[in-house]
Design a protein around this motif. Sequence first.
Motif, PDB file in Angstrom:
ATOM      1  N   MET A 100       0.832  -1.202   0.000  1.00 58.06           N
ATOM      2  CA  MET A 100       0.000   0.000   0.000  1.00 58.06           C
ATOM      3  C   MET A 100       0.868   1.254   0.000  1.00 58.06           C
ATOM      4  SD  MET A 100      -3.406  -0.727   2.292  1.00 58.06           S
ATOM      5  CE  MET A 100      -2.550  -0.958   3.843  1.00 58.06           C
ATOM      6  N   ALA A 101       1.997   1.209   0.710  1.00 57.79           N
ATOM      7  CA  ALA A 101       2.890   2.368   0.744  1.00 57.79           C
ATOM      8  C   ALA A 101       3.477   2.647  -0.637  1.00 57.79           C
ATOM      9  CB  ALA A 101       4.008   2.132   1.757  1.00 57.79           C
ATOM     10  N   PHE A 102       3.830   1.593  -1.382  1.00 61.87           N
ATOM     11  CA  PHE A 102       4.383   1.789  -2.725  1.00 61.87           C
ATOM     12  C   PHE A 102       3.368   2.436  -3.667  1.00 61.87           C
ATOM     13  CE2 PHE A 102       7.563  -1.732  -1.844  1.00 61.87           C
ATOM     14  CZ  PHE A 102       8.659  -0.885  -1.864  1.00 61.87           C
ATOM     15  N   ALA A 103       2.084   2.254  -3.372  1.00 65.39           N
ATOM     16  CA  ALA A 103       1.058   2.879  -4.199  1.00 65.39           C
ATOM     17  C   ALA A 103       0.890   4.361  -3.878  1.00 65.39           C
ATOM     18  CB  ALA A 103      -0.278   2.160  -4.005  1.00 65.39           C
ATOM     19  N   LEU A 104       1.494   4.825  -2.774  1.00 61.51           N
ATOM     20  CA  LEU A 104       1.272   6.196  -2.315  1.00 61.51           C
ATOM     21  C   LEU A 104       2.527   7.056  -2.291  1.00 61.51           C
ATOM     22  CD1 LEU A 104      -1.043   5.324   0.709  1.00 61.51           C
ATOM     23  CD2 LEU A 104      -1.779   6.354  -1.447  1.00 61.51           C
ATOM     24  N   ALA A 105       3.705   6.460  -2.250  1.00 62.18           N
ATOM     25  CA  ALA A 105       4.943   7.229  -2.074  1.00 62.18           C
ATOM     26  C   ALA A 105       6.037   6.695  -2.995  1.00 62.18           C
ATOM     27  CB  ALA A 105       5.393   7.156  -0.612  1.00 62.18           C
ATOM     28  N   PRO A 106       7.077   7.502  -3.271  1.00 56.13           N
ATOM     29  CA  PRO A 106       8.170   7.067  -4.144  1.00 56.13           C
ATOM     30  C   PRO A 106       8.878   5.822  -3.612  1.00 56.13           C
ATOM     31  CG  PRO A 106       8.245   9.442  -3.821  1.00 56.13           C
ATOM     32  CD  PRO A 106       7.221   8.922  -2.875  1.00 56.13           C
ATOM     33  N   VAL A 107       9.363   4.999  -4.525  1.00 51.90           N
ATOM     34  CA  VAL A 107       9.987   3.726  -4.159  1.00 51.90           C
ATOM     35  C   VAL A 107      11.166   3.892  -3.209  1.00 51.90           C
ATOM     36  CG1 VAL A 107      11.286   1.757  -5.068  1.00 51.90           C
ATOM     37  CG2 VAL A 107       9.202   2.518  -6.226  1.00 51.90           C
ATOM     38  N   GLU A 257      21.117  -5.736   5.591  1.00 50.23           N
ATOM     39  CA  GLU A 257      19.954  -5.653   4.722  1.00 50.23           C
ATOM     40  C   GLU A 257      19.429  -4.231   4.578  1.00 50.23           C
ATOM     41  OE1 GLU A 257      16.845  -8.461   4.960  1.00 50.23           O
ATOM     42  OE2 GLU A 257      18.166 -10.181   5.225  1.00 50.23           O
ATOM     43  N   THR A 258      19.988  -3.300   5.349  1.00 49.63           N
ATOM     44  CA  THR A 258      19.628  -1.905   5.147  1.00 49.63           C
ATOM     45  C   THR A 258      20.160  -1.386   3.814  1.00 49.63           C
ATOM     46  OG1 THR A 258      19.660  -1.587   7.550  1.00 49.63           O
ATOM     47  CG2 THR A 258      19.644   0.384   6.240  1.00 49.63           C
ATOM     48  N   SER A 259      20.997  -2.170   3.142  1.00 56.78           N
ATOM     49  CA  SER A 259      21.423  -1.802   1.791  1.00 56.78           C
ATOM     50  C   SER A 259      20.294  -1.982   0.783  1.00 56.78           C
ATOM     51  CB  SER A 259      22.629  -2.648   1.366  1.00 56.78           C
ATOM     52  OG  SER A 259      22.284  -4.028   1.323  1.00 56.78           O
ATOM     53  N   GLU A 260      19.165  -2.583   1.199  1.00 60.57           N
ATOM     54  CA  GLU A 260      18.049  -2.779   0.275  1.00 60.57           C
ATOM     55  C   GLU A 260      17.620  -1.479  -0.415  1.00 60.57           C
ATOM     56  OE1 GLU A 260      13.294  -3.498   0.518  1.00 60.57           O
ATOM     57  OE2 GLU A 260      14.501  -4.776   1.790  1.00 60.57           O
ATOM     58  N   PRO A 261      17.517  -0.341   0.308  1.00 60.25           N
ATOM     59  CA  PRO A 261      17.115   0.893  -0.389  1.00 60.25           C
ATOM     60  C   PRO A 261      18.068   1.295  -1.505  1.00 60.25           C
ATOM     61  CG  PRO A 261      16.874   1.158   1.966  1.00 60.25           C
ATOM     62  CD  PRO A 261      17.607  -0.127   1.751  1.00 60.25           C
ATOM     63  N   LEU A 262      19.347   0.936  -1.382  1.00 61.69           N
ATOM     64  CA  LEU A 262      20.291   1.251  -2.462  1.00 61.69           C
ATOM     65  C   LEU A 262      19.930   0.446  -3.712  1.00 61.69           C
ATOM     66  CD1 LEU A 262      23.653   1.295  -0.481  1.00 61.69           C
ATOM     67  CD2 LEU A 262      22.024   3.148  -0.876  1.00 61.69           C
ATOM     68  N   PHE A 263      19.626  -0.823  -3.518  1.00 61.99           N
ATOM     69  CA  PHE A 263      19.181  -1.634  -4.650  1.00 61.99           C
ATOM     70  C   PHE A 263      17.848  -1.120  -5.192  1.00 61.99           C
ATOM     71  CE2 PHE A 263      21.908  -4.766  -2.389  1.00 61.99           C
ATOM     72  CZ  PHE A 263      22.784  -5.056  -3.415  1.00 61.99           C
ATOM     73  N   SER A 264      16.939  -0.734  -4.271  1.00 58.06           N
ATOM     74  CA  SER A 264      15.644  -0.200  -4.704  1.00 58.06           C
ATOM     75  C   SER A 264      15.821   1.048  -5.550  1.00 58.06           C
ATOM     76  CB  SER A 264      14.770   0.127  -3.482  1.00 58.06           C
ATOM     77  OG  SER A 264      14.440  -1.037  -2.769  1.00 58.06           O
ATOM     78  N   ALA A 265      16.705   1.944  -5.091  1.00 59.77           N
ATOM     79  CA  ALA A 265      16.946   3.179  -5.833  1.00 59.77           C
ATOM     80  C   ALA A 265      17.565   2.886  -7.198  1.00 59.77           C
ATOM     81  CB  ALA A 265      17.861   4.098  -5.024  1.00 59.77           C
ATOM     82  N   PHE A 266      18.467   1.909  -7.239  1.00 59.63           N
ATOM     83  CA  PHE A 266      19.117   1.552  -8.501  1.00 59.63           C
ATOM     84  C   PHE A 266      18.099   1.008  -9.498  1.00 59.63           C
ATOM     85  CE2 PHE A 266      21.261  -1.808 -11.043  1.00 59.63           C
ATOM     86  CZ  PHE A 266      22.080  -0.982 -11.807  1.00 59.63           C
TER      87      PHE A 266
END
Length: 303
Positions: A100-107, A257-266
Amino acid sequence: MKATLPAPFVRPVLVGTLAALAAAMFNGTVGVLSRLGFELAMDSHAVAFWRCFGAFALLTLLIVASPARRARTVALRPDLPPIALCSFLGVFTLYHFETMAFALAPVPIVAMLVFAGGVVTILLSVVVLKESMNAVKGFGIAMVFVGAFLILMGHDLPLEADFRGVIFALIAGTGYWLFIFFWKYFRLPSGLEPLWWFFLFGTLYLAVPFLIESRVIPDSGALLVLAALVLLPSFGGFFCTTLAVRLVDAHRVQVIETSEPLFSAFFAFLLFGEMLSGLGMVGAAAIIGGMLTVAAGDRGAPA
């Protein structure tokens, strides 16, 4: 003569670290794949339910094909109450609210907020599980969360993200990191058999909002996206995470696993042209530096 791997490659700490990093990479695909699902007329409830059901169906095929796996699956019945709890936290809470958050805010913002709940895991792991903590690890963890803060500030969160998306992402993150803590606390095993029960309970949990709010049946295009969600973050991500928390400290898994946002941004940049701001880049560097610092803090610890 049997070929053997060099000693460093069979150390549990190294295997656990690589598993946590792989989980971060797999989980980093959730945002972009969910958004692709939205573009194919899938709503958040349908995406969450079908990716969980798909993982359960895949595991069922693997379990049924092996008598030994079937026996090990049945033997896990004493562990069902804690597995059910972990499934509620790590599947229902994560999938339902993160999607639901992905439907409302940037990845990238959602992916980073999910990890804000990691503070709970670190504190519980040190206080309850008595996992080791020293000044080097503490400094590395601080670097990670400073990096997270910089990424958020660099995106002007209050202006660019829906407030509900922020709340949903924080709830999802808290559930996910509590799942990691309790999986370690109850000493649950890794492998296909516990994951079968894990996704069975998750499918039952997610079926409730799906049947009430959605009931969307995916078409052929959406099936491809759902297949990727099943194989990468659902199956691959949880398999690697449960393996990692069995081999290394739960708070170390959390930091890696906090590196996940880096992969998400990439991935978001590759598919949608989204980029981190300059301040966000500094935050990303802080996260990587923090991960290396935490790894250095574990050097010399028993494997």
